[in-house]
Design an enzyme around this catalytic site. Structure first.
Site, PDB file in Angstrom:
ATOM      1  N   GLN A 183     -17.181  94.949 -12.825  1.00 34.58           N
ATOM      2  CA  GLN A 183     -16.870  94.527 -11.457  1.00 34.58           C
ATOM      3  C   GLN A 183     -15.963  93.298 -11.432  1.00 34.58           C
ATOM      4  O   GLN A 183     -15.118  93.151 -10.538  1.00 34.58           O
ATOM      5  CB  GLN A 183     -18.143  94.275 -10.647  1.00 34.58           C
ATOM      6  CG  GLN A 183     -19.066  93.189 -11.162  1.00 34.58           C
ATOM      7  CD  GLN A 183     -20.106  93.714 -12.132  1.00 34.58           C
ATOM      8  OE1 GLN A 183     -19.884  94.704 -12.816  1.00 34.58           O
ATOM      9  NE2 GLN A 183     -21.246  93.043 -12.200  1.00 34.58           N
ATOM     10  N   ASN A 206     -18.173  93.193 -23.263  1.00 34.48           N
ATOM     11  CA  ASN A 206     -18.893  94.345 -23.800  1.00 34.48           C
ATOM     12  C   ASN A 206     -18.121  95.638 -23.565  1.00 34.48           C
ATOM     13  O   ASN A 206     -16.988  95.618 -23.063  1.00 34.48           O
ATOM     14  CB  ASN A 206     -20.313  94.411 -23.218  1.00 34.48           C
ATOM     15  CG  ASN A 206     -20.299  94.583 -21.703  1.00 34.48           C
ATOM     16  OD1 ASN A 206     -19.307  94.999 -21.101  1.00 34.48           O
ATOM     17  ND2 ASN A 206     -21.412  94.265 -21.068  1.00 34.48           N
ATOM     18  N   GLN A 251     -19.702  86.645 -39.711  1.00 35.58           N
ATOM     19  CA  GLN A 251     -19.274  87.736 -38.838  1.00 35.58           C
ATOM     20  C   GLN A 251     -20.401  88.720 -38.575  1.00 35.58           C
ATOM     21  O   GLN A 251     -20.507  89.276 -37.488  1.00 35.58           O
ATOM     22  CB  GLN A 251     -18.079  88.459 -39.453  1.00 35.58           C
ATOM     23  CG  GLN A 251     -16.845  87.605 -39.559  1.00 35.58           C
ATOM     24  CD  GLN A 251     -16.463  86.956 -38.246  1.00 35.58           C
ATOM     25  OE1 GLN A 251     -16.122  87.629 -37.280  1.00 35.58           O
ATOM     26  NE2 GLN A 251     -16.540  85.635 -38.201  1.00 35.58           N
ATOM     27  N   HIS A 254     -22.585  88.376 -35.449  1.00 36.18           N
ATOM     28  CA  HIS A 254     -21.977  88.608 -34.136  1.00 36.18           C
ATOM     29  C   HIS A 254     -22.594  89.800 -33.423  1.00 36.18           C
ATOM     30  O   HIS A 254     -22.863  89.760 -32.226  1.00 36.18           O
ATOM     31  CB  HIS A 254     -20.476  88.878 -34.295  1.00 36.18           C
ATOM     32  CG  HIS A 254     -19.610  87.687 -34.061  1.00 36.18           C
ATOM     33  ND1 HIS A 254     -19.555  87.008 -32.869  1.00 36.18           N
ATOM     34  CD2 HIS A 254     -18.742  87.053 -34.877  1.00 36.18           C
ATOM     35  CE1 HIS A 254     -18.700  86.014 -32.967  1.00 36.18           C
ATOM     36  NE2 HIS A 254     -18.194  86.017 -34.177  1.00 36.18           N
ATOM     37  N   GLU A 319      -9.188  91.990 -38.851  1.00 36.97           N
ATOM     38  CA  GLU A 319      -9.050  90.934 -37.836  1.00 36.97           C
ATOM     39  C   GLU A 319      -8.941  89.570 -38.522  1.00 36.97           C
ATOM     40  O   GLU A 319      -8.021  88.796 -38.257  1.00 36.97           O
ATOM     41  CB  GLU A 319     -10.274  90.971 -36.922  1.00 36.97           C
ATOM     42  CG  GLU A 319     -10.283  89.887 -35.849  1.00 36.97           C
ATOM     43  CD  GLU A 319     -11.587  89.858 -35.078  1.00 36.97           C
ATOM     44  OE1 GLU A 319     -11.601  89.268 -33.988  1.00 36.97           O
ATOM     45  OE2 GLU A 319     -12.604  90.395 -35.571  1.00 36.97           O
ATOM     46  N   HIS A 320      -9.890  89.254 -39.393  1.00 38.82           N
ATOM     47  CA  HIS A 320      -9.892  88.010 -40.163  1.00 38.82           C
ATOM     48  C   HIS A 320      -9.804  88.335 -41.649  1.00 38.82           C
ATOM     49  O   HIS A 320     -10.542  89.182 -42.136  1.00 38.82           O
ATOM     50  CB  HIS A 320     -11.188  87.215 -39.941  1.00 38.82           C
ATOM     51  CG  HIS A 320     -11.516  86.951 -38.509  1.00 38.82           C
ATOM     52  ND1 HIS A 320     -12.447  87.710 -37.810  1.00 38.82           N
ATOM     53  CD2 HIS A 320     -11.045  86.022 -37.637  1.00 38.82           C
ATOM     54  CE1 HIS A 320     -12.537  87.245 -36.574  1.00 38.82           C
ATOM     55  NE2 HIS A 320     -11.694  86.232 -36.440  1.00 38.82           N
ATOM     56  N   ASP A 353     -11.935  79.940 -35.545  1.00 33.04           N
ATOM     57  CA  ASP A 353     -12.626  80.313 -34.309  1.00 33.04           C
ATOM     58  C   ASP A 353     -12.624  79.190 -33.282  1.00 33.04           C
ATOM     59  O   ASP A 353     -12.480  79.428 -32.088  1.00 33.04           O
ATOM     60  CB  ASP A 353     -14.087  80.681 -34.621  1.00 33.04           C
ATOM     61  CG  ASP A 353     -14.304  82.178 -34.652  1.00 33.04           C
ATOM     62  OD1 ASP A 353     -13.353  82.933 -34.364  1.00 33.04           O
ATOM     63  OD2 ASP A 353     -15.431  82.602 -34.949  1.00 33.04           O
ATOM     64  N   HIS A 412      26.685 107.953 -12.913  1.00 32.99           N
ATOM     65  CA  HIS A 412      26.814 106.772 -13.757  1.00 32.99           C
ATOM     66  C   HIS A 412      28.287 106.561 -14.137  1.00 32.99           C
ATOM     67  O   HIS A 412      28.820 105.448 -14.060  1.00 32.99           O
ATOM     68  CB  HIS A 412      25.990 106.937 -15.042  1.00 32.99           C
ATOM     69  CG  HIS A 412      24.533 106.653 -14.884  1.00 32.99           C
ATOM     70  ND1 HIS A 412      23.725 107.350 -14.030  1.00 32.99           N
ATOM     71  CD2 HIS A 412      23.732 105.724 -15.493  1.00 32.99           C
ATOM     72  CE1 HIS A 412      22.492 106.891 -14.114  1.00 32.99           C
ATOM     73  NE2 HIS A 412      22.467 105.893 -14.991  1.00 32.99           N
TER      74      HIS A 412
END
Length: 427
Positions: A183, A206, A251, A254, A319-320, A353, A412
């Site tokens: 929302q 999420n 990690q 997480h 990612e890392h 981070d 054109h």
């Protein structure tokens, strides 16, 4: 963690971003409800999903003052120091418009313009992520975005986390809304009576937030659809096993779907890291989450040599990436795919981070093969500038008409032909 001899291909990719058909249907329903009912829908959905009835979505002045009372001097100092470092890094990314003039007087160039507005989504409720605010807001501010709107879900007390609210104030964010989930994304994309619509939405969330961002993309821009966090540690026999284990766990805590992988050329290190991970897990507050993550998405790969190890890293495109070898800088030129690269024993991923300066919003799920971290450029747009001189037009007109007619676009060609330079010059 399993120890695996590296003999074939490896991958971190997981089908975690598409969601189930039920989740997609639910998100579309939420978006449609917000588009149709505006604030009334936000109030109903906040009661349903967050269990909170809010008299208003904005943050009061009393709440802003109270937030400072709940953050210690030490915490405030750390937040301010992080803001300073992150801003200094992103200021180096700022690019200027440019033009050049050719000998015949033609002017060509590129005009860089900041977006008018941006919306920042900050996960909340049970958790607090002040670093997320910094990493989204600062590049937008450096780019010159005039209007920055923040949305974050309220806690059961109907308030935002104190550290989140203080960080937003330290950055000068004035429009802060207590709204979460799909929302909030819908409100930022389409606007309501209270929440202004923006041009771009950034920030993690999420699966429902991710699906909502995917649904509104095209009406507004988004940063990326981020998947679960991931780390790859590339190490040789010189890496301290306790460091490697701690970094893998950083990690794993997480999310149950986070991925932690060690790629090493040392079988001895692999064995020691496995033991150290099990040892450190015992005292970890989020032991259950980390254990599940490591069991399902963790691995230790032993490569026959560093060339094979680097090849695996590029295939994983993490990612890392932490490089913990005797001379990590010597491998930098061979690494092609990684969101952020951390070199040496004293550059663990949490440094990036929270504090070093580079952005921690990074491509996941193998998309570092073609994507980059969030930057100042993501909050700007480019316009091409073309000012042809009469001489240049006369020189190029026949080629332009030829190509236009080659494509079957006669109008054109006639747009060029009607500007009869030779005819005008003879008058």
């Amino acid at each position: 963690m399993k120890i695996i001899e590296l003999t074939g291909s490896v991958s971190l990719r997981r089908d975690v971003e598409s969601g189930t058909s039920e989740q997609t249907k639910a998100v579309k329903s939420v978006i449609e409800q917000v588009q149709t009912e505006g604030d009334r829908a936000l109030r109903t959905l906040t009661e349903r999903f967050d269990g909170v009835t809010l008299p208003r979505f904005t943050v009061s002045e009393d709440e802003k003052k109270e937030a400072y009372e709940n953050v210690s001097d030490r915490e405030l100092s750390a937040l301010r120091n992080a803001i300073r470092r992150i801003r200094a890094f992103h200021e180096r990314q700022l690019r200027e418009s440019w033009f050049f003039t050719e000998e015949d007087g033609t002017i060509l160039g590129q005009k860089i313009t900041p977006l008018d507005s941006a919306g920042v989504y900050v996960p909340g409720g049970k958790a607090a992520y002040p670093s997320t605010i910094m990493m989204n807001v600062i590049p937008a501010q450096v780019a010159g975005v005039k209007r920055i709107v923040m949305a974050s879900p309220p806690g059961k007390d109907g308030k935002l986390n104190a550290a989140v609210l203080v960080t937003a104030q330290e950055l000068g964010v004035e429009e802060i809304f207590k709204i979460g989930g799909a929302q909030a994304i819908a409100a930022l994309a389409y606007g309501t009576e209270t929440v202004p619509a923006v041009d771009k939405i950034t920030g993690p969330g999420n699966i429902f937030v991710a699906l909502a961002k995917r649904e509104v993309f095209g009406h507004v821009d988004i940063d990326m659809i981020a998947g679960p966090s991931e780390i790859v540690v590339l190490a040789d026999e010189t890496a301290p096993p306790e460091y490697v284990a701690a970094d893998l766990l950083s990690q794993a805590e997480h999310d149950e779907m986070a991925s932690s992988v060690l790629v090493t050329t040392s079988k001895a290190l692999a064995e020691k890291v496995k033991e150290e991970v099990e040892k450190q897990l015992d005292s970890l507050p989020k032991k259950d989450i980390a254990t599940s993550s490591l069991e399902n998405y963790g691995a230790i790969y032993v490569a026959q040599d560093m060339a094979k190890a680097v090849e695996a890293v590029n295939e994983l495109a993490p990612e890392h990436l932490q490089v913990m070898t005797e001379k990590p800088e010597m491998l930098l030129g061979k690494i092609r795919h990684a969101g952020a690269i951390f070199l040496g024993h004293y550059s663990p991923e949490p440094v990036g981070d929270y504090f070093a300066g580079p952005n921690h919003i990074l491509p996941t799920n193998g998309t570092a093969r073609f994507s980059s971290p969030l930057t100042v450029d993501d909050f700007t747009k480019k316009s091409s500038i073309i000012s042809y001189s009469k001489e240049a037009f006369a020189r190029d007109r026949e080629d332009i008409m030829t190509i236009a007619r080659l494509e079957g676009l006669e109008a054109h060609a006639r747009s060029i032909e009607v500007r009869n330079i030779k005819g005008e010059e003879s008058k």
